[in-house]
Design a protein around this motif. Structure first.
Motif, PDB file in Angstrom:
ATOM      1  N   ILE A 186       8.453  74.509  11.142  1.00 30.59           N
ATOM      2  CA  ILE A 186       8.114  74.060  12.117  1.00 30.59           C
ATOM      3  C   ILE A 186       9.541  73.918  12.836  1.00 30.59           C
ATOM      4  CG2 ILE A 186       7.360  71.928  13.728  1.00 30.59           C
ATOM      5  CD1 ILE A 186       4.998  73.711  12.645  1.00 30.59           C
ATOM      6  N   LEU A 187      10.548  73.214  12.421  1.00 29.67           N
ATOM      7  CA  LEU A 187      11.864  72.703  12.704  1.00 29.67           C
ATOM      8  C   LEU A 187      12.503  74.156  12.850  1.00 29.67           C
ATOM      9  CD1 LEU A 187      13.057  69.874  10.732  1.00 29.67           C
ATOM     10  CD2 LEU A 187      12.554  69.924  13.212  1.00 29.67           C
TER      11      LEU A 187
ATOM     12  N   PHE B 271      10.992  77.306  14.071  1.00 29.59           N
ATOM     13  CA  PHE B 271      10.557  78.004  15.226  1.00 29.59           C
ATOM     14  C   PHE B 271      10.859  77.122  16.442  1.00 29.59           C
ATOM     15  CE2 PHE B 271       8.225  80.295  12.476  1.00 29.59           C
ATOM     16  CZ  PHE B 271       8.253  81.441  13.030  1.00 29.59           C
ATOM     17  N   TYR B 272      11.003  75.594  16.053  1.00 28.16           N
ATOM     18  CA  TYR B 272      11.667  74.928  17.397  1.00 28.16           C
ATOM     19  C   TYR B 272      13.024  75.249  17.543  1.00 28.16           C
ATOM     20  CZ  TYR B 272      11.821  70.189  19.858  1.00 28.16           C
ATOM     21  OH  TYR B 272      12.167  69.381  20.884  1.00 28.16           O
TER      22      TYR B 272
ATOM     23  N   PRO C   2      10.627  75.314  28.616  1.00 25.90           N
ATOM     24  CA  PRO C   2      11.270  74.506  27.461  1.00 25.90           C
ATOM     25  C   PRO C   2      11.186  75.127  26.289  1.00 25.90           C
ATOM     26  CG  PRO C   2       9.491  73.218  28.855  1.00 25.90           C
ATOM     27  CD  PRO C   2       9.516  74.879  29.288  1.00 25.90           C
ATOM     28  N   GLY C   3      12.237  74.742  25.367  1.00 24.20           N
ATOM     29  CA  GLY C   3      12.127  75.386  23.782  1.00 24.20           C
ATOM     30  C   GLY C   3      10.961  75.115  23.011  1.00 24.20           C
ATOM     31  N   SER C   4      10.394  74.186  23.196  1.00 19.65           N
ATOM     32  CA  SER C   4       9.301  73.867  22.429  1.00 19.65           C
ATOM     33  C   SER C   4       8.032  74.572  22.787  1.00 19.65           C
ATOM     34  CB  SER C   4       8.797  72.425  22.542  1.00 19.65           C
ATOM     35  OG  SER C   4       8.484  71.708  23.958  1.00 19.65           O
ATOM     36  N   VAL C   5       7.772  75.110  24.114  1.00 20.92           N
ATOM     37  CA  VAL C   5       6.622  75.859  24.334  1.00 20.92           C
ATOM     38  C   VAL C   5       7.034  77.016  23.888  1.00 20.92           C
ATOM     39  CG1 VAL C   5       5.560  76.708  26.373  1.00 20.92           C
ATOM     40  CG2 VAL C   5       6.287  74.630  26.420  1.00 20.92           C
TER      41      VAL C   5
ATOM     42  N   GLY D  66       8.985  77.799  21.188  1.00 18.38           N
ATOM     43  CA  GLY D  66       8.880  77.879  19.634  1.00 18.38           C
ATOM     44  C   GLY D  66       7.195  78.116  19.493  1.00 18.38           C
ATOM     45  N   MET D  67       6.413  77.420  20.074  1.00 21.05           N
ATOM     46  CA  MET D  67       4.951  77.376  20.027  1.00 21.05           C
ATOM     47  C   MET D  67       4.698  78.883  20.202  1.00 21.05           C
ATOM     48  SD  MET D  67       1.880  75.921  22.243  1.00 21.05           S
ATOM     49  CE  MET D  67       2.118  76.621  23.529  1.00 21.05           C
ATOM     50  N   ILE D  68       4.955  79.769  21.165  1.00 21.81           N
ATOM     51  CA  ILE D  68       4.669  80.979  21.257  1.00 21.81           C
ATOM     52  C   ILE D  68       5.283  81.954  20.223  1.00 21.81           C
ATOM     53  CG2 ILE D  68       4.950  83.003  22.868  1.00 21.81           C
ATOM     54  CD1 ILE D  68       5.103  81.123  25.053  1.00 21.81           C
TER      55      ILE D  68
ATOM     56  N   LEU E 153       5.843  80.997  17.023  1.00 23.70           N
ATOM     57  CA  LEU E 153       5.111  80.753  15.929  1.00 23.70           C
ATOM     58  C   LEU E 153       3.796  81.376  15.846  1.00 23.70           C
ATOM     59  CD1 LEU E 153       4.538  79.050  13.197  1.00 23.70           C
ATOM     60  CD2 LEU E 153       3.895  77.063  14.798  1.00 23.70           C
ATOM     61  N   PHE E 154       3.121  81.232  16.883  1.00 26.81           N
ATOM     62  CA  PHE E 154       1.903  81.946  17.052  1.00 26.81           C
ATOM     63  C   PHE E 154       1.964  83.349  16.833  1.00 26.81           C
ATOM     64  CE2 PHE E 154      -1.250  84.659  19.985  1.00 26.81           C
ATOM     65  CZ  PHE E 154      -2.209  84.008  19.396  1.00 26.81           C
TER      66      PHE E 154
ATOM     67  N   LEU F 173       2.412  84.263  13.276  1.00 25.76           N
ATOM     68  CA  LEU F 173       1.313  83.919  12.398  1.00 25.76           C
ATOM     69  C   LEU F 173       0.432  85.135  12.652  1.00 25.76           C
ATOM     70  CD1 LEU F 173       0.561  80.281  12.954  1.00 25.76           C
ATOM     71  CD2 LEU F 173       1.155  81.259  10.964  1.00 25.76           C
TER      72      LEU F 173
ATOM     73  N   ALA G 283       1.513  71.199  10.342  1.00 25.97           N
ATOM     74  CA  ALA G 283       0.958  71.390  11.801  1.00 25.97           C
ATOM     75  C   ALA G 283      -0.273  70.543  11.829  1.00 25.97           C
ATOM     76  CB  ALA G 283       0.664  72.980  11.888  1.00 25.97           C
TER      77      ALA G 283
END
Lengths: 120, 236
Positions: free
Chosen positions: A8-9, A11-12, A27-30, A32-34, A36-37, A40, A54
């Protein structure tokens, strides 16, 4: 747990790096979410690697908002002064969003159903 | 009384106590919410309503509180990243509907942002307020970082997101019935993209498919809104 936290960190971090490259456009978190998705989805990493962590953090996400929510005390004046604006803007926008999304999605489904019937 | 307060202030402004206070009030909030089932009584809201007066009485200012509980605030970032996994888990639901789902949420996002900005402008809102309102339809951690990026106040945005979720959760099912929506996907999508997790909770009550699609819509709406807000900023 440690493996999941690491991923998680990671990808963040990758998201923040990408965000820096595009001058914080998203934003970096968004990002990171993309990322990670996508990783996967394309089986670059295994779902089991992040599943536990998660699930835990997304299930209990609401508690993380408390500190920021308490920050409302700083804006109490602005908030109560602009209450009418806030309520009106949110109400109109929410109703329009619901109608738009539902109608477009349903019209797509109806059209496809029709095409199917015409084929038969 | 005041002397006593002075003496214990270092203790009640410690990380230990303030984090415990957050967890405790939140737990109480969860308990009240489950007991009453009133949409308005969100645990987050209850927690805020107890902590704010407490800090005022105890004479602890917000920067101190924020500093001591920053670990929780930090967790907002990782929890957004973790949503990528939740999105992946729901991917099965959308086979064959990818284009329609992306199109409807994309247009819904444009309509949502434009309308909230325009109505706020008509009412004469300033840039801070508009920037805080614009991302109100997406899940709180995404909304807060978007708000911060475009010159809004994350704390205000957090409040707006909750208001939006409560409103959409209440009115959503009524509107969908009124305009005669039959499709389960359309219902779930509309609930999740307009009112994030609170809309999803209501969508779950409609059915499992609606709920899952609504959960998916939260993620897609978050991404779409993140992509659109930088362009919408010109209007603020």
């Amino acid at each position: 747990m440690i493996k999941g936290s690491f991923y998680i960190l990671l990808f963040y971090f990758l998201g923040e790096m990408l965000s820096l490259l595009i001058h914080g456009f998203i934003p970096g978190s968004v990002l990171g979410m993309i990322l990670l998705f996508l990783c996967l989805f394309f089986r670059i990493i295994k779902p089991e690697n992040v599943k536990d962590v998660a699930t835990v953090i997304t299930k209990n996400m609401a508690v993380f908002f408390v500190p920021a929510g308490v920050g409302l005390m700083v804006y109490a004046g602005l908030f109560s002064k602009s209450l009418a604006t806030i309520i009106a803007a949110i109400a109109v926008s929410t109703v329009l969003t619901i109608i738009t999304v539902a109608l477009i999605q349903e019209s797509f489904e109806k059209r496809r159903l029709k095409e199917k019937k015409n084929h038969e | 009384m005041n002397r006593l307060l002075e003496q214990i202030r270092p203790l009640i402004s410690s990380e230990i106590f303030l984090l415990m206070l957050v967890m405790g009030t939140f737990l109480l909030g969860v308990y009240i919410y489950k007991r009453t089932k009133i949409t308005l009584l969100q645990p987050l809201l209850i927690s805020m309503l107890i902590i704010i007066p407490f800090l005022k009485v105890a004479g602890i200012d917000f920067p101190t509180f924020y500093q001591q509980t920053r670990i929780l605030n930090f967790m907002l970032g990782p929890s957004v990243v973790a949503l990528g996994y939740v999105l992946y888990e729901q991917i099965e639901q959308i086979r064959g509907n990818v284009i329609s789902i992306l199109t409807s949420v994309f247009i819904g996002s444009i309509v949502g942002i434009l309308s909230v900005v325009l109505v706020a402008k008509i009412f004469g809102a300033d840039r801070l307020l508009i920037a805080s309102l614009a991302p109100k339809s997406v899940t709180t951690p995404i909304a807060m970082s978007l708000s911060e990026k475009s010159g809004g106040a994350p704390a205000l945005t957090a409040a707006f997101v909750v208001i939006c979720g409560i409103f959409g959760g209440l009115i959503g099912p009524v509107i969908l019935r009124r305009i005669g929506i039959k499709s389960k996907i359309a219902k779930g999508l509309a609930m999740g993209s307009s009112s994030h997790a609170l809309g999803t909770a209501r969508a779950m009550e409609m059915g499992a498919v609606e709920g899952a699609i609504s959960g998916l819509a939260i993620g897609i709406m978050g991404i779409m809104t993140a992509l659109l807000i930088p362009f919408a900023e010109r209007l603020f």
